[in-house]
Motif scaffolding. Structure first.
Motif, PDB file in Angstrom:
ATOM      1  N   SER A 126      -7.880  -2.161  -0.263  1.00 28.10           N
ATOM      2  CA  SER A 126      -6.924  -3.179   0.178  1.00 28.10           C
ATOM      3  C   SER A 126      -7.422  -4.602  -0.004  1.00 28.10           C
ATOM      4  CB  SER A 126      -6.547  -2.944   1.651  1.00 28.10           C
ATOM      5  OG  SER A 126      -5.770  -1.779   1.782  1.00 28.10           O
ATOM      6  N   THR A 179      -6.795   0.333   8.074  1.00 27.95           N
ATOM      7  CA  THR A 179      -6.978  -0.073   6.672  1.00 27.95           C
ATOM      8  C   THR A 179      -7.089  -1.582   6.500  1.00 27.95           C
ATOM      9  OG1 THR A 179      -4.565  -0.040   6.304  1.00 27.95           O
ATOM     10  CG2 THR A 179      -5.775   1.984   5.808  1.00 27.95           C
ATOM     11  N   ASP A 180      -7.035  -2.340   7.582  1.00 29.43           N
ATOM     12  CA  ASP A 180      -7.133  -3.803   7.527  1.00 29.43           C
ATOM     13  C   ASP A 180      -8.499  -4.224   6.999  1.00 29.43           C
ATOM     14  OD1 ASP A 180      -7.244  -6.520   7.954  1.00 29.43           O
ATOM     15  OD2 ASP A 180      -6.675  -6.437  10.066  1.00 29.43           O
ATOM     16  N   SER A 227       0.832  -1.194   0.000  1.00 26.11           N
ATOM     17  CA  SER A 227       0.000   0.000   0.000  1.00 26.11           C
ATOM     18  C   SER A 227       0.874   1.255   0.000  1.00 26.11           C
ATOM     19  CB  SER A 227      -0.910   0.017   1.234  1.00 26.11           C
ATOM     20  OG  SER A 227      -1.540   1.269   1.370  1.00 26.11           O
ATOM     21  N   LEU A 241      -8.609   3.503   1.264  1.00 29.27           N
ATOM     22  CA  LEU A 241      -7.580   2.468   1.299  1.00 29.27           C
ATOM     23  C   LEU A 241      -8.113   1.189   1.934  1.00 29.27           C
ATOM     24  CD1 LEU A 241      -4.557   4.700   2.304  1.00 29.27           C
ATOM     25  CD2 LEU A 241      -4.813   3.471   0.146  1.00 29.27           C
ATOM     26  N   HIS A 242      -8.970   1.330   2.933  1.00 30.20           N
ATOM     27  CA  HIS A 242      -9.597   0.161   3.551  1.00 30.20           C
ATOM     28  C   HIS A 242     -10.389  -0.624   2.513  1.00 30.20           C
ATOM     29  CE1 HIS A 242     -12.817  -1.944   5.811  1.00 30.20           C
ATOM     30  NE2 HIS A 242     -11.873  -2.135   6.718  1.00 30.20           N
ATOM     31  N   TYR A 291      -2.809  -2.153  -5.635  1.00 33.14           N
ATOM     32  CA  TYR A 291      -1.572  -1.357  -5.577  1.00 33.14           C
ATOM     33  C   TYR A 291      -0.447  -1.877  -6.473  1.00 33.14           C
ATOM     34  CZ  TYR A 291      -4.117  -0.257  -1.293  1.00 33.14           C
ATOM     35  OH  TYR A 291      -5.109   0.052  -0.391  1.00 33.14           O
ATOM     36  N   ASP A 347       0.416  -4.492   7.013  1.00 35.85           N
ATOM     37  CA  ASP A 347      -0.703  -4.327   6.086  1.00 35.85           C
ATOM     38  C   ASP A 347      -0.744  -5.465   5.062  1.00 35.85           C
ATOM     39  OD1 ASP A 347      -2.754  -2.450   4.640  1.00 35.85           O
ATOM     40  OD2 ASP A 347      -1.293  -2.974   3.101  1.00 35.85           O
ATOM     41  N   TYR A 348       0.408  -5.843   4.535  1.00 30.97           N
ATOM     42  CA  TYR A 348       0.434  -6.880   3.506  1.00 30.97           C
ATOM     43  C   TYR A 348      -0.050  -8.222   4.070  1.00 30.97           C
ATOM     44  CZ  TYR A 348       1.843  -8.835  -0.975  1.00 30.97           C
ATOM     45  OH  TYR A 348       1.829  -9.422  -2.226  1.00 30.97           O
ATOM     46  N   ARG A 396      -3.711  -8.432   4.420  1.00 29.33           N
ATOM     47  CA  ARG A 396      -4.359  -8.693   3.131  1.00 29.33           C
ATOM     48  C   ARG A 396      -4.154 -10.134   2.677  1.00 29.33           C
ATOM     49  NH1 ARG A 396      -1.209  -4.361   0.372  1.00 29.33           N
ATOM     50  NH2 ARG A 396      -2.048  -5.234  -1.556  1.00 29.33           N
TER      51      ARG A 396
END
Length: 281
Positions: free
Chosen positions: A273, A223-224, A165, A269-270, A279, A176-177, A180
């Protein structure tokens, strides 16, 4: 089996001989974030086969790595190995990880044991985040999080999950990755039978940097895609207030107001994602 090693560099000459020397048998892409220590010229001289991308600006860890992820997808690679500039592998590290990934396709990424340079103990943060999961009998331990200093990523993961992101300039892009990865039904793991080095044991503690990381962690929570946006705004804001009290500092409070001011961006972004290939420009 085509494997691309991706290394993001920024004034990393203290480590680059070991990092690049450890992966010279693989295709390697280095994305340099505007180093001023002569490392791009040194790479061209000492490792002329390396694919070197020289950015005139500091893209940050995630955006720079996305260049390598996109290249791997476009050029038919089977795996990407993300390697920190302050890290290196051993001859058996990547082959063992690939074997584990081939045998356990439900895993979206796998890390080796991340050790200090002396190989006498685990990297402190690695032990803190992964230690309790490593007590299982299985050689491949499922973990909730493992830092991106050493990640073997199957190309299918990149196609599904996407890239990092852009909201994270540095820190928590790996949180974050992995959020996802879990959203798309995959696992993250550590292969306990192989080691690699993350050489950062003697770096001084920086209180302000620690608080910055907490701010980035809060953004990763909000953003999860696995969690409700509004709930996480409340939870992460409260966490920053707790940090204010714990460290007797107003800096986390400043970060909390920054979060609240960015809610429209973070809401987008939430939603983004959870999309396939997010991205990956």
């Amino acid at each position: 089996m085509k494997i691309l090693v991706v290394i993001v560099t920024y004034n990393g000459m203290n480590w680059l001989p070991k990092a690049l020397g450890s992966v010279c048998d693989y295709d390697v892409m280095v994305i340099d974030n505007g180093s001023s220590d002569g490392s791009p010229a040194w790479i061209k001289s000492e490792f002329p086969d390396v694919i070197l991308v020289e950015s005139k600006e500091n893209l940050g860890f995630g955006k720079a790595n996305n260049i390598g992820l996109r290249y791997a997808v476009d050029n038919g690679y089977d795996y990407v190995y993300l390697l920190n500039q302050d890290a290196w592998v051993f001859p058996d590290t990547i082959p063992a990880l690939v074997d584990a990934a081939e045998a356990n396709r439900e895993y979206g990424l796998i890390s080796p044991m991340q050790m200090t340079a002396g190989l006498d103990k685990m990297d402190r943060n690695f032990k803190s985040k992964c230690g309790k999961y490593l007590k299982t009998a299985s050689e491949l331990a499922e973990v909730r999080f493992v830092m991106a200093a050493h990640w073997l990523i199957p190309i299918k993961t990149i196609r599904i999950v996407g890239g990092f992101s852009p909201v994270f300039p540095h820190n928590s892009e790996d949180n974050d990755y992995i959020h996802r990865i879990h959203f798309h039904g995959m696992k993250a793991g550590v292969l306990k039978t192989v080691q690699a080095v993350h050489d950062r044991e003697n770096r001084p503690y920086d209180k302000a940097r620690h608080m910055w990381r907490k701010y980035m962690t809060a953004i990763a929570g909000i953003t999860d895609p696995n969690r409700k946006f509004v709930t996480q705004v409340i939870v992460q804001s409260l966490a920053l207030i707790v940090f204010c009290v714990r460290y007797l500092s107003l800096l986390p409070l400043k970060y909390m107001f920054s979060l609240l001011g960015r809610l429209p961006e973070l809401k987008m972004l939430h939603e983004a994602s959870g999309k396939q290939g997010a991205y990956l420009e």
